[in-house]
Design an enzyme around this catalytic site. Structure first.
Site, short mmCIF file in Angstrom:
data_model
loop_
_atom_site.label_atom_id
_atom_site.label_comp_id
_atom_site.label_asym_id
_atom_site.label_seq_id
_atom_site.Cartn_x
_atom_site.Cartn_y
_atom_site.Cartn_z
N SER A 1 -3.24 -7.71 3.30
CA SER A 1 -3.44 -7.45 4.81
C SER A 1 -3.72 -8.73 5.35
CB SER A 1 -4.40 -6.37 5.11
OG SER A 1 -4.17 -5.11 4.70
N ARG B 1 -2.74 -5.94 -8.00
CA ARG B 1 -1.66 -6.80 -7.77
C ARG B 1 -1.46 -7.93 -8.69
NH1 ARG B 1 -3.52 -7.67 -1.74
NH2 ARG B 1 -5.35 -7.80 -2.92
N HIS C 1 0.81 -1.31 -0.15
CA HIS C 1 0.10 0.19 -0.05
C HIS C 1 0.87 1.34 -0.19
CE1 HIS C 1 -3.17 -2.62 2.35
NE2 HIS C 1 -3.67 -2.35 1.23
N LYS D 1 -15.97 -7.68 4.16
CA LYS D 1 -14.99 -8.41 5.19
C LYS D 1 -15.47 -8.43 6.40
CE LYS D 1 -11.06 -7.33 2.28
NZ LYS D 1 -10.00 -6.15 2.15
O1 PNS Z 1 -8.83 -2.63 0.61
P1 PNS Z 1 -10.08 -3.18 0.24
O2 PNS Z 1 -10.90 -4.04 1.21
O3 PNS Z 1 -10.14 -4.01 -1.12
O4 PNS Z 1 -11.13 -1.99 -0.03
C1 PNS Z 1 -12.55 -1.88 -0.55
C2 PNS Z 1 -13.31 -0.67 -0.09
C3 PNS Z 1 -13.22 -0.43 1.35
C4 PNS Z 1 -12.42 0.35 -1.00
C5 PNS Z 1 -14.56 -0.76 -0.66
O5 PNS Z 1 -15.29 -2.02 0.15
C6 PNS Z 1 -15.61 0.31 -0.37
O6 PNS Z 1 -15.62 1.22 -1.47
N1 PNS Z 1 -16.16 0.13 0.61
C7 PNS Z 1 -17.09 1.51 0.83
C8 PNS Z 1 -18.77 1.21 0.70
C9 PNS Z 1 -18.92 1.34 -0.73
O7 PNS Z 1 -18.87 2.35 -1.23
N2 PNS Z 1 -19.48 0.40 -1.36
C10 PNS Z 1 -19.83 0.28 -2.82
C11 PNS Z 1 -18.48 -0.10 -3.60
S1 PNS Z 1 -18.76 -0.40 -5.29
#
Ligand code: PNS
Length: 161
Positions: free
Chosen positions: A128, A91, A17, A41
């Protein structure tokens, strides 16, 4: 001025990151790194404000990077910040399908575009989830996480949690 948002769950932020943030900070005038909840998650190891603090401490050397914490839709944070773009790291091909779907959903919701930046191959195994697992089972992750994260992980290990 181009302001971009780099969102993620960052539980915790790792060296992959950080390398991505350094790359993005070299490309754009302003980068906001946002610790966000990923509803797909589970509860996670670190609380959201701890994740935010670890990102802040890890990015202290980057003057055009600020850190936010937000629970809600990423497109709402883009709007609140007046950001121009979302940036995500890739990645491997396996990341692409899910990232593409999220990018298309975010674009459909608000018109915001997502830019994908490839991670450096020597860091592409970092995740992570794996770092949490290795640390929990007593493995050494000190070379894989920034020092502010390593400190906290050692503390958790010492407390036997
Ligand atoms: O590091 P990650 O877990 O891949 O990040 C994912 C994240 C946090 C960017 C995604 O889950 C997110 O955007 N969460 C906020 C809620 C949201 O907007 N959901 C719709 C996404 S299309």
């Amino acid at each position: 001025m181009t302001r971009v948002l780099y969102p993620g769950s960052f539980d915790p932020i790792h060296c992959g990151h950080l390398e991505m943030i350094e790359t993005i900070a070299g490309l754009f005038e302003e980068v906001v790194v946002a610790a966000m909840e990923n509803p797909q998650k589970g509860e996670g190891l670190f609380g959201m404000s701890e994740r935010e603090k670890m990102i802040e401490e890890s990015c202290a050397h980057l003057p055009n990077v600020t850190v936010a914490m937000f629970s809600g839709l990423v497109v709402d944070l883009v709007r609140d910040l007046g950001a121009d773009l979302i940036v995500k790291g890739l990645r491997a091909v396996s990341d692409f399908e899910n990232e593409l779907q999220m990018a298309q959903m975010n674009s459909a919701l608000s018109g915001v575009q997502t830019l994908f930046v490839p991670s450096a191959s020597r860091r592409s195994f970092l995740a992570s989830k794996l770092i949490r697992e290795v640390a929990r089972l007593g493995g050494d992750v000190s070379s894989m996480v920034p020092e502010p994260v390593n400190r906290r992980m050692n503390r958790i290990e010492a407390s036997g949690l």
